[in-house]
Design a protein around this motif. Sequence first.
Motif, mmCIF file in Angstrom:
data_model
loop_
_atom_site.group_PDB
_atom_site.id
_atom_site.type_symbol
_atom_site.label_atom_id
_atom_site.label_comp_id
_atom_site.label_asym_id
_atom_site.label_seq_id
_atom_site.Cartn_x
_atom_site.Cartn_y
_atom_site.Cartn_z
ATOM 1 N N CYS A 8 8.010 33.357 42.508
ATOM 2 C CA CYS A 8 8.619 32.264 41.740
ATOM 3 C C CYS A 8 10.147 32.360 41.808
ATOM 4 O O CYS A 8 10.704 33.425 42.059
ATOM 5 C CB CYS A 8 8.192 32.338 40.275
ATOM 6 N N ARG A 9 10.807 31.244 41.551
ATOM 7 C CA ARG A 9 12.255 31.265 41.383
ATOM 8 C C ARG A 9 12.588 32.075 40.130
ATOM 9 O O ARG A 9 11.859 32.031 39.142
ATOM 10 C CB ARG A 9 12.835 29.855 41.227
ATOM 11 N N THR A 10 13.700 32.755 40.160
ATOM 12 C CA THR A 10 14.090 33.556 39.002
ATOM 13 C C THR A 10 14.402 32.681 37.799
ATOM 14 O O THR A 10 14.298 33.132 36.654
ATOM 15 C CB THR A 10 15.320 34.422 39.320
ATOM 16 N N ASP A 11 14.786 31.410 38.046
ATOM 17 C CA ASP A 11 15.141 30.501 36.953
ATOM 18 C C ASP A 11 14.002 29.545 36.607
ATOM 19 O O ASP A 11 14.235 28.456 36.070
ATOM 20 C CB ASP A 11 16.397 29.708 37.297
ATOM 21 N N LEU A 12 12.757 29.929 36.918
ATOM 22 C CA LEU A 12 11.608 29.087 36.575
ATOM 23 C C LEU A 12 11.627 28.799 35.070
ATOM 24 O O LEU A 12 11.710 29.712 34.250
ATOM 25 C CB LEU A 12 10.307 29.799 36.950
ATOM 26 N N SER A 13 11.553 27.524 34.711
ATOM 27 C CA SER A 13 11.643 27.149 33.305
ATOM 28 C C SER A 13 10.281 27.254 32.612
ATOM 29 O O SER A 13 9.233 27.300 33.266
ATOM 30 C CB SER A 13 12.170 25.716 33.174
ATOM 31 N N ILE A 14 10.300 27.273 31.307
ATOM 32 C CA ILE A 14 9.063 27.317 30.526
ATOM 33 C C ILE A 14 8.241 26.056 30.775
ATOM 34 O O ILE A 14 7.006 26.114 30.863
ATOM 35 C CB ILE A 14 9.382 27.491 29.026
ATOM 36 N N THR A 15 8.923 24.917 30.916
ATOM 37 C CA THR A 15 8.215 23.662 31.199
ATOM 38 C C THR A 15 7.497 23.734 32.536
ATOM 39 O O THR A 15 6.321 23.344 32.648
ATOM 40 C CB THR A 15 9.209 22.479 31.205
ATOM 41 N N GLU A 16 8.183 24.262 33.571
ATOM 42 C CA GLU A 16 7.559 24.415 34.888
ATOM 43 C C GLU A 16 6.400 25.412 34.821
ATOM 44 O O GLU A 16 5.355 25.201 35.439
ATOM 45 C CB GLU A 16 8.604 24.877 35.910
ATOM 46 N N ARG A 17 6.605 26.489 34.079
ATOM 47 C CA ARG A 17 5.542 27.483 33.916
ATOM 48 C C ARG A 17 4.300 26.857 33.300
ATOM 49 O O ARG A 17 3.180 27.056 33.782
ATOM 50 C CB ARG A 17 6.040 28.625 33.027
#
Length: 357
Positions: A196-205
């Motif tokens: 995953c990208r290190t900046d994966l957001s909670i919404t994307e998760r």
Amino acid sequence: MFSNWFLKSFRILLLPFAFLYGGIVIFRNWLYKKNVLKSTSFGLPLIGVGNLSVGGTGKSPMVEYLVAHLKQKYKVATLSRGYKRKTKGYALANERTTALEIGDEPMQFHRKFPDIPVAVGEERIVAIPQLLHDRPETDIVILDDVFQHRAIKPGFNILLTDCNNLFTRDFFLPTGDLRDQRSSYKRADVIIVTKCRTDLSITERDKLIKEINPLSNQQVFFTTISYGTPYHITNYTSFDLNQQTEVLLVTGIANPRPLKEYLESLIHTYTMMNYGDHHIFSIDDWRDIKKRFEGIDAEHKVILTTEKDAMRLMKFDSELQSLPFYVIPIEHKFLFEQGTMFDDIVIKFIENFKQSV
């Protein structure tokens, strides 16, 4: 761009073979479900690490993560198939073992953790008793790449899926990358979305979790690749990459894209020699690598490879010592500060298993 388009178009033409392959996989899973084909359990904790697709999802770094986090408390061993090794049957690594005898990934485990048993065997139902005979003190066996090899039933299954090639969006080989049906994810205890990208957001998760649609008993985690400091392939001295470094990148792994992106974030330019997954390097390959490196006109230049590839290049040890040939280590880093939660789930399984026998 054109080559990717051509490859995708060609794979679509193979759709009839994908349906045939998929039918065989589904029928085989049905036989296991109906107990026509049977899975064997053992009287000690077996932790399986696998995926539903071909290609790199980070199985080896996950095995290493488990070993590193469990070996202080338990007597841990690993068991792999030994993919593309030159030998057959069961083997237990020792101080004279090479990657040709046990495979690059087990050799990597053996070099990193020389104090734990590292075994290989195509028929794991036979290899596990042999491993326990050789190392009767073993508390836990970590099974590498076991999800489709259902003759053995691990007590705890960890399923990995690449964030950029999620199993929910994939199709059977050879049109897609799936080697098992998508619904097989239900056999996992834990699902880890890797790379995953290190900046994966909670919404994307949350969107990804909804897409995976885990069962009520399944936990979904997310990891990113963390690259360590490169070290010399033979003397282990470290080296820091910077903008002044010209790199010859040598890889024989399924998915070098994350490593390429990492390099692009650190250095100005690099040259790449890309081989097939688990490629066995020949003397001609080695000569080509040296020739390409010598042709790079730069004051500060190094050869860089992955830990897996390093295991298959160690046979050129005498020449490697005189070259700036470095290895870049990788590991899983859990996002959303959930590493401890994952560790606790694994330990809880082990402790519950031990109490039940």
